[in-house]
Structures are given as structure tokens and as C-alpha cells.
Motif scaffolding. Structure first.
Motif, PDB file in Angstrom:
ATOM      1  N   PRO A 195     -13.098  22.842  19.969  1.00  0.00           N
ATOM      2  CA  PRO A 195     -12.457  23.811  20.869  1.00  0.00           C
ATOM      3  C   PRO A 195     -11.619  24.856  20.130  1.00  0.00           C
ATOM      4  O   PRO A 195     -11.556  26.009  20.550  1.00  0.00           O
ATOM      5  CB  PRO A 195     -11.584  22.942  21.774  1.00  0.00           C
ATOM      6  CG  PRO A 195     -12.268  21.619  21.781  1.00  0.00           C
ATOM      7  CD  PRO A 195     -12.797  21.464  20.377  1.00  0.00           C
ATOM      8  N   MET A 196     -10.997  24.467  19.015  1.00  0.00           N
ATOM      9  CA  MET A 196     -10.202  25.414  18.233  1.00  0.00           C
ATOM     10  C   MET A 196     -11.096  26.474  17.596  1.00  0.00           C
ATOM     11  O   MET A 196     -10.759  27.649  17.565  1.00  0.00           O
ATOM     12  CB  MET A 196      -9.400  24.683  17.155  1.00  0.00           C
ATOM     13  CG  MET A 196      -8.354  23.742  17.710  1.00  0.00           C
ATOM     14  SD  MET A 196      -9.102  22.247  18.412  1.00  0.00           S
ATOM     15  CE  MET A 196      -7.791  21.081  18.223  1.00  0.00           C
ATOM     16  N   LEU A 214     -16.495  12.287  23.672  1.00  0.00           N
ATOM     17  CA  LEU A 214     -16.015  13.664  23.829  1.00  0.00           C
ATOM     18  C   LEU A 214     -15.011  13.756  24.974  1.00  0.00           C
ATOM     19  O   LEU A 214     -14.032  14.508  24.890  1.00  0.00           O
ATOM     20  CB  LEU A 214     -17.189  14.619  24.050  1.00  0.00           C
ATOM     21  CG  LEU A 214     -18.204  14.706  22.904  1.00  0.00           C
ATOM     22  CD1 LEU A 214     -19.315  15.683  23.256  1.00  0.00           C
ATOM     23  CD2 LEU A 214     -17.546  15.076  21.590  1.00  0.00           C
ATOM     24  N   GLU A 215     -15.235  12.988  26.038  1.00  0.00           N
ATOM     25  CA  GLU A 215     -14.292  12.981  27.163  1.00  0.00           C
ATOM     26  C   GLU A 215     -12.957  12.353  26.784  1.00  0.00           C
ATOM     27  O   GLU A 215     -11.917  12.699  27.359  1.00  0.00           O
ATOM     28  CB  GLU A 215     -14.906  12.235  28.350  1.00  0.00           C
ATOM     29  CG  GLU A 215     -16.064  12.974  28.984  1.00  0.00           C
ATOM     30  CD  GLU A 215     -16.817  12.157  30.032  1.00  0.00           C
ATOM     31  OE1 GLU A 215     -16.538  10.944  30.182  1.00  0.00           O
ATOM     32  OE2 GLU A 215     -17.695  12.745  30.694  1.00  0.00           O
ATOM     33  N   ALA A 216     -12.954  11.454  25.820  1.00  0.00           N
ATOM     34  CA  ALA A 216     -11.732  10.754  25.405  1.00  0.00           C
ATOM     35  C   ALA A 216     -10.973  11.475  24.293  1.00  0.00           C
ATOM     36  O   ALA A 216      -9.942  10.966  23.827  1.00  0.00           O
ATOM     37  CB  ALA A 216     -12.086   9.345  24.950  1.00  0.00           C
ATOM     38  N   LEU A 217     -11.434  12.639  23.856  1.00  0.00           N
ATOM     39  CA  LEU A 217     -10.795  13.323  22.726  1.00  0.00           C
ATOM     40  C   LEU A 217      -9.287  13.560  22.906  1.00  0.00           C
ATOM     41  O   LEU A 217      -8.539  13.381  21.945  1.00  0.00           O
ATOM     42  CB  LEU A 217     -11.507  14.646  22.419  1.00  0.00           C
ATOM     43  CG  LEU A 217     -12.810  14.504  21.639  1.00  0.00           C
ATOM     44  CD1 LEU A 217     -13.547  15.832  21.584  1.00  0.00           C
ATOM     45  CD2 LEU A 217     -12.547  13.973  20.231  1.00  0.00           C
ATOM     46  N   CYS A 244      -6.846  17.537  21.082  1.00  0.00           N
ATOM     47  CA  CYS A 244      -8.099  18.253  21.327  1.00  0.00           C
ATOM     48  C   CYS A 244      -8.514  18.039  22.771  1.00  0.00           C
ATOM     49  O   CYS A 244      -8.641  16.892  23.209  1.00  0.00           O
ATOM     50  CB  CYS A 244      -9.185  17.724  20.392  1.00  0.00           C
ATOM     51  SG  CYS A 244     -10.799  18.473  20.698  1.00  0.00           S
ATOM     52  N   PRO A 245      -8.746  19.112  23.510  1.00  0.00           N
ATOM     53  CA  PRO A 245      -9.250  18.932  24.871  1.00  0.00           C
ATOM     54  C   PRO A 245     -10.663  18.374  24.872  1.00  0.00           C
ATOM     55  O   PRO A 245     -11.426  18.567  23.922  1.00  0.00           O
ATOM     56  CB  PRO A 245      -9.215  20.345  25.465  1.00  0.00           C
ATOM     57  CG  PRO A 245      -9.115  21.271  24.314  1.00  0.00           C
ATOM     58  CD  PRO A 245      -8.557  20.511  23.157  1.00  0.00           C
TER      59      PRO A 245
END
Length: 147
Positions: A68-69, A89-92, A104-105
Motif C-alpha cells: 500500500p505504501m 492479506l486481510e490480517a496485515l 499496513c492496511p
């Protein structure tokens, strides 16, 4: 014409983020952007390359946490991993916080990968292989032309 690559150790875990590019077209991809985004972008700029995509081998925080960055600086597609790693990825947000990484979103890739898919960097084609084990959804990228 040659396929080039450079391995960059990123994040406090010092995991490998590979920059892959076609010498002729100067098109490039980054695999496993876990973090250290300014450093990675500087490497691309120093080589005069055009970033065309991010490829993810799996969903662990040190491989996906910087995505995302990077997307805030470059609008490119995020390709992979296999959908079996969606839960990672959902748990990041939670896992990056737990390990002291920048938060991290969660995100969803532009495209999930499956066994038999193909990807391109410039004039080079990569075959995608799904290799569950390290996580449920890892993939590898193989370019027969570059062995």
C-alpha cells in the motif's frame, strides 16, 4: 536482450525483494515489496526503469506489507499471490502491528494467481506455479527463456 534481476533485502526481517527487468524495454516488476519503499523506488530510478507491476509470492507481512505504501507513489497492478493467502492479506494490520512493522492496511490484489497463469516483464514470459507449503497460497515465477 537480457532479463536482469537484483535482490534487495528489505524490512527488519531482511527478506528478499527482487527487482526484475528487461534490458531492452526497461520494463520492471518488484516481487514481494515488504517494506523500505523509498529505497526500492530509488533503485528503480537509478537504473532508469519503468515499474509496471508488483508481484507477490505469498501474503506474509514481510513480503506484502509495503505494497500500500508503494501504491501511494506508483499506480501499478498488484499481481498475486494465490487466493488461498487472502486471509494473510486481510490480517496485515494486526500482524504488522504485532511485529513492530509500520501498520499496513489490508488490501486485495488487482489479480489473484493460479497454477498455469503467465506474466510478462517486457519481452519475457513467466509461468506461475502454485506451491502450497510455506503458506497455503505461495506461487513461484519461472522464465524458461532466461532459465
Amino acid at each position: 536482450m537480457a532479463l536482469q534481476f537484483e535482490i534487495n533485502a528489505v524490512t527488519p526481517f531482511r527478506q528478499n525483494c527482487t527487482l526484475i527487468w528487461d534490458d531492452e524495454t526497461k520494463e520492471a516488476v518488484l516481487t514481494d515489496v515488504g517494506g523500505d519503499v523509498p529505497y526500492l523506488l530509488q533503485q528503480i530510478q537509478n537504473k532508469g526503469l519503468k515499474l509496471t507491476a508488483i508481484w507477490l509470492t505469498h501474503g506474509h507481512l514481510d513480503h506484502a506489507g509495503g505494497v500500500p505504501m508503494l501504491l501511494k507513489r506508483h499506480s501499478v497492478p498488484v499481481i498475486g499471490p494465490h487466493p488461498d493467502d487472502q486471509f494473510l492479506l486481510e490480517a496485515l494490520p494486526e500482524t504488522t502491528a504485532a511485529y513492530g512493522f509500520p501498520i499496513c492496511p489490508a488490501f486485495t490484489p488487482t489479480r489473484w494467481l493460479h497454477e498455469g497463469d503467465t506474466l510478462n516483464v517486457g519481452n519475457f514470459t513467466f509461468n506461475v506455479l502454485h506451491i502450497p507449503g510455506h503458506t497455503p497460497g505461495p506461487v513461484v515465477f519461472y522464465c524458461a527463456a532466461a532459465n
